[in-house]
Write an enzyme that holds these catalytic residues in place. Sequence first.
Site, short mmCIF file in Angstrom:
data_model
loop_
_atom_site.label_atom_id
_atom_site.label_comp_id
_atom_site.label_asym_id
_atom_site.label_seq_id
_atom_site.Cartn_x
_atom_site.Cartn_y
_atom_site.Cartn_z
N LYS A 213 0.85 -1.19 0.00
CA LYS A 213 0.00 0.00 0.00
C LYS A 213 0.89 1.23 0.00
O LYS A 213 1.58 1.51 0.98
CB LYS A 213 -0.94 0.03 1.21
CG LYS A 213 -1.94 1.17 1.11
CD LYS A 213 -2.91 1.19 2.25
CE LYS A 213 -4.03 2.19 1.96
NZ LYS A 213 -3.59 3.47 1.42
N ARG A 233 -7.95 10.74 -8.14
CA ARG A 233 -8.94 10.01 -7.33
C ARG A 233 -10.30 10.69 -7.39
O ARG A 233 -11.33 10.05 -7.36
CB ARG A 233 -8.44 9.96 -5.88
CG ARG A 233 -9.36 9.20 -4.93
CD ARG A 233 -8.88 9.39 -3.50
NE ARG A 233 -9.72 8.68 -2.56
CZ ARG A 233 -9.46 7.48 -2.08
NH1 ARG A 233 -8.38 6.84 -2.46
NH2 ARG A 233 -10.28 6.89 -1.22
N GLU A 262 -1.00 4.06 -8.79
CA GLU A 262 -0.52 5.12 -7.90
C GLU A 262 0.67 5.82 -8.54
O GLU A 262 1.60 5.17 -9.03
CB GLU A 262 -0.06 4.54 -6.55
CG GLU A 262 -1.13 3.92 -5.71
CD GLU A 262 -1.73 4.91 -4.71
OE1 GLU A 262 -1.09 5.95 -4.45
OE2 GLU A 262 -2.83 4.63 -4.20
N PHE A 302 -1.99 -1.54 -10.29
CA PHE A 302 -2.42 -2.73 -9.57
C PHE A 302 -3.72 -3.32 -10.10
O PHE A 302 -4.17 -4.36 -9.62
CB PHE A 302 -2.56 -2.45 -8.07
CG PHE A 302 -3.38 -1.24 -7.73
CD1 PHE A 302 -4.76 -1.25 -7.79
CD2 PHE A 302 -2.75 -0.07 -7.32
CE1 PHE A 302 -5.51 -0.14 -7.46
CE2 PHE A 302 -3.49 1.06 -7.00
CZ PHE A 302 -4.88 1.02 -7.07
N ARG A 374 -16.98 1.00 -1.07
CA ARG A 374 -16.05 0.58 -0.02
C ARG A 374 -16.62 -0.69 0.59
O ARG A 374 -17.39 -0.66 1.53
CB ARG A 374 -15.90 1.67 1.05
CG ARG A 374 -14.81 1.39 2.06
CD ARG A 374 -14.78 2.44 3.15
NE ARG A 374 -14.60 3.77 2.64
CZ ARG A 374 -13.45 4.32 2.29
NH1 ARG A 374 -12.35 3.60 2.37
NH2 ARG A 374 -13.38 5.54 1.84
N LYS A 380 -7.43 -2.84 3.87
CA LYS A 380 -6.11 -2.24 4.07
C LYS A 380 -5.59 -2.56 5.46
O LYS A 380 -6.34 -2.53 6.44
CB LYS A 380 -6.16 -0.73 3.83
CG LYS A 380 -7.18 0.02 4.64
CD LYS A 380 -7.27 1.47 4.17
CE LYS A 380 -8.41 2.20 4.88
NZ LYS A 380 -8.58 3.57 4.38
#
Length: 517
Positions: A213, A233, A262, A302, A374, A380
């Site tokens: 992460k 984002r 990212e 990813f 979510r 995470k």
Amino acid sequence: MRLGELARTSAAVARTPARNGKIALLADALRALAPAERAIGVSWLAGDLPQGRIGLGWAALRSALGATVPAREEELSVADANAAFSRIAAARGAGSAGERARALGGLLGRATEAEREFLVRLVTGELRQGALEGVLAEAVARAAEVPADAVRRAAMMAGALPPVAAAALAEGAPGLARFRLRLGEPVSPMLAATAADVEEALGALGEAALEWKLDGARVQVHRDGDDVRIFSRALRDVTAAVPEVVEAVRALPARALVLDGEAIALGAGGAPAPFQETMRRFGRKLDVDALRRELPLSVVFFDALHAEGEDLAATPAFERHAALAAVVPEALRVPRLVTADPAAAGAFLEGALRRGHEGVMAKALGAPYEAGRRGSAWLKVKRAHTLDLVVLAAEWGHGRRRGWLSNLHLGARDPERGGFAMLGKTFKGLTDERLAWQTERLRGLALGEGDGGVVHVRPELVVEVLFDGLQASPRYPAGLALRFARVKRYREDKRADEADTVEAVRRLFAAQERTGG
């Protein structure tokens, strides 16, 4: 529809605990909206203004409320109120404050007391009646007589529910079919829930993919031939700010792609720079060439949502990763381990932490890409920091938390200046039992109530706070703010003069900057 009807629906939904009851109330309201009001009504019921921030603060609202008298009869429509908000949002330049004040006064002067309360909460972002997007999506489906899954898929592709609701209510299933992944049009990123550790994550997911992460900037990349566009984002087009990312994508063999990844600034030895350093590359006024020399970006990916004409969002994660690996070299992919072994997962997490990254993501191998949601398919796991801080104030809750003091204002001791320096707020980590206890305890410490339902209290109560990091912030007196703070426990065994100091917080921030953690 009359504004008062929508305000009554909002209040009724807030009072209704059952999900099905909320859905029924919302569906009835959606059916009653005029076609031009449907997207607006859905936005408002979600607690959002379609115009975004419109330049109104508490001072302007308080002044307009004091200068006007509530209307006796309901006369405003949803469209009337939305038009007023649009005028307020459009006010710019010299004289704009007066123009906004006149438009706001005109709106509130035509609103009843209940309508005024609804409008103020909407403007201040405090309209929380439990109409979360999942509930609203089901209400749209019921009102339009279409499958809820079709509404959710369309909202994922659209990046927002309001336009999907308008299409579903007007056209039914054919209207929803128009919302699909298109190259060059961003979709909302999939989000993650939190697990306490890798054991908890694997316990929930079984065999899973673990990925480092990174504390970088989430980017969504679209390639259509030679046209490459990069979105943030928040779905803002940031292509011009990140030429390195554009170049990396153009070097890939595939000509049609949508990738999730990212962008991150790396320091000496490959250690990640602090998050705010990376975010300097995404400002609105940039000297891109100079910043690129000073703060070059790296990019890693990813996930793949589209590859060479095939939409992948609905396919299992392991298939999406295979498609990603087929077109993106390992050097441009986030390090990954597939395992069900907690020991191997723990070693992988420690490796990520040693290299200065935040932690790991654990991802279900069979899950689709749920844009904007979510859920429990992504978890995470991060290194948690704690501080003992003092409660300086609390805000009355809304919706399910109405009647409880919920959002806590947290401060560290400031021996140099005396008193306490605020570092942020949180309402997370609070069970119903803890909310009831803290409400009683804080009411006994109350000094008075200020604007927006903020109850200031004597600084006596110490709370242990978990947080994911610190960031520089001009908003707070110490120049620092907590990131993603949540309550771990109250420390009634500690006095306020034993709480952590501002200097201790600054040391943590300095260590974070050194390590990129």
